[in-house]
Design a protein around this motif. Structure first.
Motif, PDB file in Angstrom:
ATOM      1  N   ASP A   1      -3.557   6.818  -2.260  1.00  0.00           N
ATOM      2  CA  ASP A   1      -4.380   6.910  -3.468  1.00  0.00           C
ATOM      3  C   ASP A   1      -5.167   8.216  -3.511  1.00  0.00           C
ATOM      4  O   ASP A   1      -6.324   8.265  -3.944  1.00  0.00           O
ATOM      5  N   GLY A   2      -4.531   9.274  -3.012  1.00  0.00           N
ATOM      6  CA  GLY A   2      -5.149  10.589  -3.039  1.00  0.00           C
ATOM      7  C   GLY A   2      -6.190  10.838  -1.965  1.00  0.00           C
ATOM      8  O   GLY A   2      -6.772  11.926  -1.906  1.00  0.00           O
ATOM      9  N   GLN A   3      -6.423   9.834  -1.092  1.00  0.00           N
ATOM     10  CA  GLN A   3      -7.432   9.963  -0.050  1.00  0.00           C
ATOM     11  C   GLN A   3      -6.764  10.137   1.321  1.00  0.00           C
ATOM     12  O   GLN A   3      -5.790   9.451   1.621  1.00  0.00           O
ATOM     13  N   PRO A   4      -7.272  11.066   2.159  1.00  0.00           N
ATOM     14  CA  PRO A   4      -6.683  11.268   3.486  1.00  0.00           C
ATOM     15  C   PRO A   4      -7.138  10.193   4.476  1.00  0.00           C
ATOM     16  O   PRO A   4      -8.284   9.742   4.441  1.00  0.00           O
ATOM     17  N   PHE A   5      -6.221   9.784   5.345  1.00  0.00           N
ATOM     18  CA  PHE A   5      -6.517   8.799   6.375  1.00  0.00           C
ATOM     19  C   PHE A   5      -5.898   9.243   7.690  1.00  0.00           C
ATOM     20  O   PHE A   5      -4.876   9.929   7.705  1.00  0.00           O
ATOM     21  N   VAL A   6      -6.523   8.835   8.792  1.00  0.00           N
ATOM     22  CA  VAL A   6      -5.913   8.963  10.111  1.00  0.00           C
ATOM     23  C   VAL A   6      -5.130   7.681  10.371  1.00  0.00           C
ATOM     24  O   VAL A   6      -5.686   6.585  10.268  1.00  0.00           O
ATOM     25  N   ASN A   7      -3.849   7.819  10.700  1.00  0.00           N
ATOM     26  CA  ASN A   7      -2.951   6.683  10.818  1.00  0.00           C
ATOM     27  C   ASN A   7      -2.760   6.303  12.292  1.00  0.00           C
ATOM     28  O   ASN A   7      -2.171   7.057  13.060  1.00  0.00           O
TER      29      ASN A   7
ATOM     30  N   VAL B   1       0.864  -1.176   0.000  1.00  0.00           N
ATOM     31  CA  VAL B   1       0.000   0.000   0.000  1.00  0.00           C
ATOM     32  C   VAL B   1       0.902   1.227   0.000  1.00  0.00           C
ATOM     33  O   VAL B   1       1.696   1.419   0.917  1.00  0.00           O
ATOM     34  N   ILE B   2       0.801   2.041  -1.045  1.00  0.00           N
ATOM     35  CA  ILE B   2       1.712   3.161  -1.226  1.00  0.00           C
ATOM     36  C   ILE B   2       1.122   4.438  -0.624  1.00  0.00           C
ATOM     37  O   ILE B   2      -0.017   4.811  -0.912  1.00  0.00           O
ATOM     38  N   MET B   3       1.924   5.091   0.230  1.00  0.00           N
ATOM     39  CA  MET B   3       1.534   6.375   0.793  1.00  0.00           C
ATOM     40  C   MET B   3       2.156   7.492  -0.038  1.00  0.00           C
ATOM     41  O   MET B   3       3.286   7.370  -0.507  1.00  0.00           O
ATOM     42  N   GLN B   4       1.427   8.577  -0.186  1.00  0.00           N
ATOM     43  CA  GLN B   4       1.963   9.761  -0.836  1.00  0.00           C
ATOM     44  C   GLN B   4       2.366  10.771   0.244  1.00  0.00           C
ATOM     45  O   GLN B   4       1.629  10.995   1.200  1.00  0.00           O
TER      46      GLN B   4
END
Length: 251
Positions: A44-50, A31-34
């Motif tokens: 994939d251009g979507q924000p996430f809380v990690n 899974v690639i993070m930007q």
């Protein structure tokens, strides 16, 4: 006809591991993070809380921290450049260590680039022979390390040069009675008990007070890897405050 590769997979359990892990989501395509990794990430251009990263304070994404880091690199370079015992300690490291000592109420602080390097440095320093001259020397190659069985890999790796059963022993996870049993085997020797405050393997918390009591009564030193315990306990609003508020117990 079973191939040799299939036989090897069955023997080591690789095939069963993969078959069980893929449906459960433990093994998957990368899974690639930007951008930067931190408490907030983009995939994939979507924000996430990690919730699975170690940069939970977000310093790596803080503009002030990044600016200070870049300014320090331009002034002091990319590395310390050598041993502090021979060339000296860099000014910013000296200031940082003095600040940490004051903050934690400790006499001295020594900084490392990572927790793994801190473990490697400590274990090797405490089991080494050093001769600076005929009079300035120390030899602790006879030291005995006693590990909690669930200690982090970096600690076991650091002690890989020691012979298990002689210079390297272990006690059952978080079992103070078993620790006392092992300490009885090395009575009169230079013993160091090595354990963690909070274990990454299962999230368990060490009985720090009773372990320190056992060390003191046996005349052993103690080394606590607190990498996972930092900011977890110590203040009333944090977990395990009651467990650690009284400090070491007497027994």
């Amino acid at each position: 006809m079973r191939t040799e590769n299939q036989v090897v997979q069955d023997r080591w359990g690789f095939k069963q591991f993969v078959q069980a892990s893929v449906p459960e989501g433990f093994l998957r395509s990368p899974v690639i993070m930007q951008g930067m990794s931190g408490p907030n990430i983009t995939r994939d251009g979507q924000p996430f809380v990690n919730f699975s990263g170690i940069n939970y304070l977000g310093w790596q994404q803080d503009k002030c921290v990044l600016a200070a880091f870049c300014a320090s690199v331009m002034r002091y370079g990319l590395s310390t450049g050598g041993s502090r015992a021979t060339q000296g300690v860099c000014e910013p490291h000296h200031r940082l260590e003095r600040t940490l000592s004051r903050h934690h109420g400790k006499e001295k602080t020594l900084t490392f680039a990572s927790g793994m390097l801190a473990n490697l440095g400590f274990i090797n320093a405490m089991t080494a022979k050093v001769n600076f001259s005929s009079t300035s020397k120390i030899d602790n190659r006879d030291a005995v390390l006693i590990f909690d069985r669930d200690c982090h890999w970096s600690l076991w790796k650091a002690a890989a040069h020691l012979k298990y059963g002689e210079q390297l022993l272990a006690f059952k996870h978080n079992d103070v009675a078993d620790l006392r049993r092992v300490l009885g085997r090395v009575q009169g020797k230079k013993a160091i008990v090595v354990f963690e405050s909070v274990y990454s393997s299962d999230g368990s918390v060490a009985p720090i007070g009773p372990i320190l009591d056992a060390c003191e009564q046996a005349g052993a030193l103690s080394y606590i890897d607190d990498a996972n315990g930092f900011m977890v306990y110590g203040e009333p609003q944090r977990p395990f405050y009651e467990e650690f508020s009284a400090g070491p117990t007497s027994s």
